[in-house]
Every structure is written in C-alpha cells, then in structure tokens.
Design a protein around this motif. Sequence first.
Motif, short mmCIF file in Angstrom:
data_model
loop_
_atom_site.label_atom_id
_atom_site.label_comp_id
_atom_site.label_asym_id
_atom_site.label_seq_id
_atom_site.Cartn_x
_atom_site.Cartn_y
_atom_site.Cartn_z
N GLY A 59 28.78 13.37 50.30
CA GLY A 59 28.32 14.41 49.39
C GLY A 59 29.04 14.26 48.06
N GLU A 60 28.59 15.03 47.09
CA GLU A 60 29.25 15.02 45.78
C GLU A 60 29.66 16.43 45.41
N MET A 61 30.94 16.59 45.08
CA MET A 61 31.42 17.87 44.60
C MET A 61 31.41 17.80 43.08
N LEU A 62 30.58 18.64 42.49
CA LEU A 62 30.53 18.74 41.04
C LEU A 62 31.72 19.59 40.60
N PRO A 63 32.00 19.70 39.32
CA PRO A 63 33.18 20.48 38.92
C PRO A 63 33.21 21.86 39.60
N SER A 64 34.27 22.11 40.34
CA SER A 64 34.42 23.34 41.13
C SER A 64 35.84 23.86 40.98
N ALA A 65 36.02 25.17 41.19
CA ALA A 65 37.36 25.73 41.01
C ALA A 65 37.55 27.01 41.80
N TRP A 66 38.80 27.24 42.18
CA TRP A 66 39.27 28.51 42.75
C TRP A 66 40.29 29.06 41.76
N VAL A 67 40.18 30.34 41.45
CA VAL A 67 41.13 31.00 40.56
C VAL A 67 41.73 32.17 41.33
N LEU A 68 43.05 32.21 41.43
CA LEU A 68 43.76 33.30 42.09
C LEU A 68 44.55 34.05 41.03
N GLN A 69 44.29 35.35 40.93
CA GLN A 69 44.91 36.16 39.88
C GLN A 69 45.44 37.47 40.47
N PRO A 70 46.75 37.66 40.48
CA PRO A 70 47.29 38.94 40.95
C PRO A 70 46.89 40.06 39.98
N ILE A 71 46.44 41.18 40.54
CA ILE A 71 46.09 42.35 39.73
C ILE A 71 46.59 43.60 40.45
N THR A 72 46.63 44.70 39.74
CA THR A 72 47.00 45.97 40.35
C THR A 72 45.73 46.79 40.53
N ARG A 73 45.50 47.23 41.78
CA ARG A 73 44.33 48.04 42.09
C ARG A 73 44.81 49.27 42.86
N HIS A 74 44.58 50.44 42.29
CA HIS A 74 45.01 51.69 42.93
C HIS A 74 46.50 51.65 43.28
N VAL A 75 47.31 51.25 42.35
CA VAL A 75 48.76 51.19 42.46
C VAL A 75 49.23 50.13 43.47
N GLU A 77 49.39 45.95 44.48
CA GLU A 77 49.26 44.58 43.99
C GLU A 77 48.33 43.82 44.94
N VAL A 78 47.23 43.29 44.40
CA VAL A 78 46.28 42.50 45.18
C VAL A 78 45.99 41.21 44.43
N VAL A 79 45.27 40.29 45.07
CA VAL A 79 44.92 39.02 44.43
C VAL A 79 43.41 38.96 44.26
N ARG A 80 42.97 38.76 43.04
CA ARG A 80 41.55 38.56 42.75
C ARG A 80 41.25 37.08 42.96
N VAL A 81 40.19 36.81 43.74
CA VAL A 81 39.77 35.43 44.01
C VAL A 81 38.43 35.20 43.34
N ILE A 82 38.39 34.22 42.46
CA ILE A 82 37.16 33.84 41.78
C ILE A 82 36.92 32.37 42.13
N TYR A 83 35.70 32.04 42.53
CA TYR A 83 35.46 30.63 42.81
C TYR A 83 34.09 30.19 42.37
N LEU A 84 34.02 28.94 42.00
CA LEU A 84 32.77 28.29 41.65
C LEU A 84 32.73 27.01 42.47
#
Length: 119
Positions: A59-75, A77-84
Amino acid sequence: MCLSSSVYLLTDLSSCHLKQPRDFCCISTQSQQDELCVLAMQSVFEESLPRPSVEAVRGEMLPSAWVLQPITRHVREVVRVIYLLQVDLGTPSLPQRLLGSVARRQASVLAELDSLFSL
C-alpha cells in the motif's frame, strides 16, 4: 527536537473483508514543540526496508499525521488527538458496501483514544 526513522508496517485487514494483509514502507518523523507532539508519516522507497512480497499487497501512505496537544477541559488536563490518515490500500481495495462500516470503526477508535487520554 525532530526524530526521523524508516518504518515497515504490516497490517491485518481481515476484519475489513480483505483477504491479503497490506504493508507499507514509510519514513516517520516525530517533532515536539513545547507540549505539542506531531508524528508524520509518508511512504518512501528505502533499500533497508523489505521488498514487496506475494504475502502482502504493498500500500501507499500519503502524507499523514497524528497531533497530540494537551488542553484543559473543565479544569482537567486532557490530550486532544487530531489525525489525518491517507492511504491507498492497493488492489483489490475495500468493497464499496464496506466503506461506511470502516468509517464508523475509525470514529470509534478516536472516541476510545479520547477516553483513554481523558482519564
């Protein structure tokens, strides 16, 4: 700080009704700036990685990414996960009738990651 490496991925897609596994030869780059962490991957031809074989479809993986970003939600600390993730699974690909099921499964995986990082 950036770290790069060559990665060989072998995936079992039998749960998606594909008879042969798919493999990918990629370059992976990890970068961290402050608390933001990014993992990016893309298929490459690299002599040190395995050659295509009859056991798996390349198979071929085209440009792909995972982004992990700590954020504060309702006091809390959680991690926001964004992926393409962009892949060409090669021939034969997923049957048209299964695309909705695969899309729902991806959403389920993201919900599970959200739960895991929100503990």
